[in-house]
Scaffold this motif. Structure first.
Motif, mmCIF file in Angstrom:
data_model
loop_
_atom_site.group_PDB
_atom_site.id
_atom_site.type_symbol
_atom_site.label_atom_id
_atom_site.label_comp_id
_atom_site.label_asym_id
_atom_site.label_seq_id
_atom_site.Cartn_x
_atom_site.Cartn_y
_atom_site.Cartn_z
ATOM 1 N N VAL A 240 0.871 -1.173 0.000
ATOM 2 C CA VAL A 240 0.000 0.000 0.000
ATOM 3 C C VAL A 240 0.906 1.219 0.000
ATOM 4 O O VAL A 240 1.704 1.410 0.925
ATOM 5 C CB VAL A 240 -0.914 0.000 1.238
ATOM 6 C CG1 VAL A 240 -1.697 1.293 1.330
ATOM 7 C CG2 VAL A 240 -1.866 -1.204 1.197
ATOM 8 N N VAL A 241 0.797 2.065 -1.039
ATOM 9 C CA VAL A 241 1.762 3.154 -1.182
ATOM 10 C C VAL A 241 1.170 4.535 -0.948
ATOM 11 O O VAL A 241 1.907 5.480 -0.639
ATOM 12 C CB VAL A 241 2.426 3.113 -2.575
ATOM 13 C CG1 VAL A 241 3.185 1.811 -2.759
ATOM 14 C CG2 VAL A 241 1.414 3.300 -3.697
ATOM 15 N N ASP A 242 -0.155 4.701 -1.128
ATOM 16 C CA ASP A 242 -0.772 6.017 -0.987
ATOM 17 C C ASP A 242 0.030 7.054 -1.794
ATOM 18 O O ASP A 242 0.175 6.922 -2.990
ATOM 19 C CB ASP A 242 -0.912 6.392 0.484
ATOM 20 C CG ASP A 242 -1.885 5.472 1.215
ATOM 21 O OD1 ASP A 242 -2.954 5.202 0.665
ATOM 22 O OD2 ASP A 242 -1.544 5.006 2.320
ATOM 23 N N ASP A 243 0.594 8.062 -1.117
ATOM 24 C CA ASP A 243 1.350 9.101 -1.829
ATOM 25 C C ASP A 243 2.869 8.910 -1.729
ATOM 26 O O ASP A 243 3.641 9.851 -1.911
ATOM 27 C CB ASP A 243 0.972 10.485 -1.294
ATOM 28 C CG ASP A 243 -0.361 10.958 -1.844
ATOM 29 O OD1 ASP A 243 -0.742 10.518 -2.944
ATOM 30 O OD2 ASP A 243 -1.023 11.760 -1.166
ATOM 31 N N ARG A 244 3.302 7.673 -1.458
ATOM 32 C CA ARG A 244 4.744 7.408 -1.365
ATOM 33 C C ARG A 244 5.230 6.537 -2.527
ATOM 34 O O ARG A 244 6.231 5.831 -2.410
ATOM 35 C CB ARG A 244 5.065 6.761 -0.011
ATOM 36 C CG ARG A 244 4.654 7.625 1.163
ATOM 37 C CD ARG A 244 5.100 7.071 2.496
ATOM 38 N NE ARG A 244 6.544 7.155 2.667
ATOM 39 C CZ ARG A 244 7.186 6.819 3.797
ATOM 40 N NH1 ARG A 244 6.477 6.389 4.836
ATOM 41 N NH2 ARG A 244 8.496 6.910 3.893
ATOM 42 N N LEU A 245 4.529 6.609 -3.649
ATOM 43 C CA LEU A 245 4.874 5.771 -4.792
ATOM 44 C C LEU A 245 6.294 6.019 -5.276
ATOM 45 O O LEU A 245 7.032 5.071 -5.568
ATOM 46 C CB LEU A 245 3.877 6.015 -5.929
ATOM 47 C CG LEU A 245 4.146 5.276 -7.241
ATOM 48 C CD1 LEU A 245 4.143 3.774 -7.028
ATOM 49 C CD2 LEU A 245 3.117 5.679 -8.294
ATOM 50 N N THR A 246 6.702 7.271 -5.362
ATOM 51 C CA THR A 246 8.034 7.574 -5.891
ATOM 52 C C THR A 246 9.127 6.951 -5.028
ATOM 53 O O THR A 246 10.099 6.386 -5.548
ATOM 54 C CB THR A 246 8.228 9.100 -5.992
ATOM 55 O OG1 THR A 246 7.244 9.634 -6.892
ATOM 56 C CG2 THR A 246 9.610 9.439 -6.507
ATOM 57 N N GLU A 247 8.976 7.019 -3.697
ATOM 58 C CA GLU A 247 9.952 6.392 -2.799
ATOM 59 C C GLU A 247 10.009 4.883 -3.008
ATOM 60 O O GLU A 247 11.081 4.273 -3.012
ATOM 61 C CB GLU A 247 9.590 6.681 -1.350
ATOM 62 C CG GLU A 247 9.733 8.106 -0.896
ATOM 63 C CD GLU A 247 9.267 8.240 0.546
ATOM 64 O OE1 GLU A 247 10.060 7.927 1.449
ATOM 65 O OE2 GLU A 247 8.099 8.635 0.752
ATOM 66 N N VAL A 248 8.839 4.276 -3.137
ATOM 67 C CA VAL A 248 8.778 2.829 -3.321
ATOM 68 C C VAL A 248 9.450 2.440 -4.634
ATOM 69 O O VAL A 248 10.201 1.449 -4.695
ATOM 70 C CB VAL A 248 7.313 2.353 -3.277
ATOM 71 C CG1 VAL A 248 7.182 0.918 -3.762
ATOM 72 C CG2 VAL A 248 6.768 2.471 -1.855
ATOM 73 N N LEU A 249 9.213 3.214 -5.684
ATOM 74 C CA LEU A 249 9.841 2.900 -6.965
ATOM 75 C C LEU A 249 11.359 3.069 -6.907
ATOM 76 O O LEU A 249 12.091 2.342 -7.589
ATOM 77 C CB LEU A 249 9.238 3.772 -8.065
ATOM 78 C CG LEU A 249 7.766 3.498 -8.386
ATOM 79 C CD1 LEU A 249 7.258 4.439 -9.456
ATOM 80 C CD2 LEU A 249 7.549 2.047 -8.801
ATOM 81 N N ASP A 250 11.842 3.996 -6.096
ATOM 82 C CA ASP A 250 13.291 4.112 -5.892
ATOM 83 C C ASP A 250 13.852 2.797 -5.349
ATOM 84 O O ASP A 250 14.903 2.314 -5.795
ATOM 85 C CB ASP A 250 13.612 5.243 -4.908
ATOM 86 C CG ASP A 250 13.388 6.635 -5.486
ATOM 87 O OD1 ASP A 250 13.307 6.758 -6.725
ATOM 88 O OD2 ASP A 250 13.293 7.596 -4.691
#
Length: 561
Positions: A365-375
């Motif tokens: 579940v990423v909510d608004d942290r997608l960019t961090e997760v993709l890093d």
């Protein structure tokens, strides 16, 4: 070659196949749990034999069975095990329920109700009562002096915090609560009178309540048998809306997995259930779980057409005290059904790298942290290529053009919760840049080739709320549209809960569309989702639901010719 016996033919229907090669039909034939033929009435009826059951649908709409991409199905039936307060408009109404429960229960037995407010959201809590407050301990004592009483606050994912709980004096004593008590977890307030004594009321602002884990350890948790009966009831409620498969990427705790397995072993699991593991580890023992304990969940996982377990859920964020309280309470997970987490981005990277090393699919579940997760994913991809592993990001919020390119390179799959994300919690986004068109950008993602799916999130269970929210994209408090350029057509919205959902479990070749050779999972609907007015979309339900050609909801009597 012997012709296959046709067990059942549904005809005189408006069939929305979700197969772009043959988008509509009038009839379909079922044999051995599979669809044998889809086509015109005459063409399919010609296959009928003397034992074939003919079902005349009288022009009703048929679609593939729905695949709930974020279901939390185990919760729904549990709600039916506790007394409802949905009718209560005064404190007196609440006390009447408690009084009746006390009269029928043995002395000393706990009385635990559902929250105050209107399901499924319970918005407002005590504001639904004329007095605008919860009953206090003395009022509860008056109607149940010999029974511990607990009225829980809402589970915040259903509606919106705060949650308002109430206990009587006996319940407070059982939990060793007095004026000196203090919670360990943040977001919990014990309400006190002017003299410092507890009123019996507790206010919690946590989305997923920690109160029972932190301060109310004496409150009886849902037992294994409760959860088993709850799951049995849940699947019937979901079937009533045409749902034939669920995907639980948010993770299932060990007890939840055991309950599913028990129902499956008993032959009572009629919902195709795709689960992943909610870890209960700490960083010290994560490697052992990933290497040894979770071997059965590697790759596509183990299981059959009805129950399959594969992959793990990795959470990001969370409060350390909440995660600790959640683990102390195991196997009890309350309403969640999963284990709470506290992971920094470094913890998350450590666990995700271990999962990749052991071929465990990651769901987050990423909510608004997608960019961090993709890093994190890109760093892992350089050592353990992710293409083809179908790692999943869920509950997506803001998405950039660069995020989309990165997800395509990594082969990431996406599930969304349109009602939860846009309608229920979208208020902060009504004045977002670009009209909110970067917020859960469903249309952009579909046009980029992602088989995006959607789920109910159990609020409520009808998948047509996800369809409706995807089509209108209105926020509930203002009625304003968030991201008008991202509104979907009806066909696109139906894809989210049919053909696209099948990709989550590697079953796109087996279900999600109505075509020959696929599983005979289908729903006969109360209305045509392609033509009803927008405001009627979320009222659609199933008259009949079939899983593997077997009726799991509804009465065939009126349709037999």
């Amino acid at each position: 070659m012997t012709r296959k016996a046709v067990e059942r033919i549904l005809h005189n229907a408006r069939i929305i196949t979700m197969n772009p090669v043959q988008p509509s039909a009038q009839a379909l034939a079922i044999s051995g749990g599979l669809i044998l033929r889809v086509g015109a009435n005459d063409e399919v009826l010609a296959l009928a034999g003397p034992e074939t059951q003919l079902v005349d649908l009288q022009g009703q709409t048929v679609t593939p069975g729905f695949i709930d991409g974020h279901a939390h199905m185990e919760r729904e039936g549990l709600k039916t095990l506790r007394p409802s307060l949905a009718h209560a408009r005064t404190i007196g109404d609440v006390l009447d329920v408690i009084r009746k429960e006390a009269a029928r229960r043995p002395k000393g037995a706990w009385i635990i109700t559902m929250p105050v407010g209107q399901p499924p959201y319970y918005f407002g809590g005590p504001s639904n009562l004329a007095e605008g407050r919860m009953p206090n301990r003395l009022e509860l004592d008056a109607v149940a002096p010999e029974h511990p009483v607990y009225i829980p606050g809402l589970f915040g994912n259903w509606g919106a915090p705060p949650g308002h709980s109430a206990l009587n004096s006996l319940a407070l004593r059982h939990n060793h609560l007095d004026g000196a008590s203090r919670p360990c977890c943040q977001g919990i307030e014990l309400v006190r009178a002017a003299n410092g004594e507890l009123t019996g009321n507790i206010i919690e602002t946590n989305k997923r309540p920690m109160l029972e884990f932190d301060l109310l350890s004496a409150v009886p948790a849902f037992s294994f048998d409760d959860r088993l009966e709850g799951l049995r009831r849940s699947q019937q409620i979901y079937h009533a809306y045409g749902t034939t498969s669920v995907y639980e990427g948010h993770g299932s705790a060990p007890q939840t997995l055991s309950v599913y397995r028990q129902l499956w072993e008993d032959g009572g699991l009629t919902m195709r259930s795709r689960l992943c593991i909610s870890p209960s580890w700490t960083r010290d023992d994560a490697d052992v779980f990933l290497r040894d304990s979770y071997a059965y969940a590697r790759g596509v996982g183990l299981g059959d057409d009805y129950l399959r377990i594969g992959g793990i859920n990795l959470g990001l964020g969370g409060a350390p005290e909440s995660a600790a309280a959640s683990r102390r309470a195991l196997p009890n997970t309350g309403w969640a059904g999963f284990v709470e987490w506290h992971n920094t981005i470094d913890d998350y990277r450590y666990y995700a790298e271990g999962a990749a090393r052991h071929n465990l699919r990651v769901h987050s579940v990423v909510d608004d942290r997608l960019t961090e997760v993709l890093d994190v994913f890109e760093a892992i991809d350089r050592q353990y290529p992710l293409a083809g592993r179908r790692w999943v990001v869920e509950h997506i919020g803001n998405v950039t053009a660069e995020d989309i390119l990165r997800m395509r390179r990594l082969g990431i799959f996406i599930t969304t919760n349109p009602l939860y994300t846009v309608w229920k919690n979208g208020a902060p986004k009504v004045d977002a840049p670009n009209g909110g068109n970067g917020f859960m950008p469903l249309k952009t993602l579909l046009e980029a080739g992602f088989p995006v799916s959607a789920g109910s999130d159990n609020i409520p269970v009808n998948p047509f709320y996800a369809v409706w929210a995807s089509v209108v994209r209105q926020e509930r408090t203002t009625g304003r549209v968030i991201g008008p350029a991202q509104r979907l057509s009806r066909w696109q919205a139906l894809q989210l809960i049919t053909s696209h959902g099948a990709w989550l479990s590697y079953e796109e070749g087996r279900k999600g569309t109505l075509e020959a050779g696929k599983l005979a999972d289908l729903a006969v609907l109360s209305a045509d989702p392609l033509t009803v007015p927008d405001e009627a979309l979320h009222d659609i339900h199933a008259h009949l639901t079939f899983v593997g050609g077997q009726l799991v909801h509804g009465d065939l009597g009126a349709y037999l010719s």
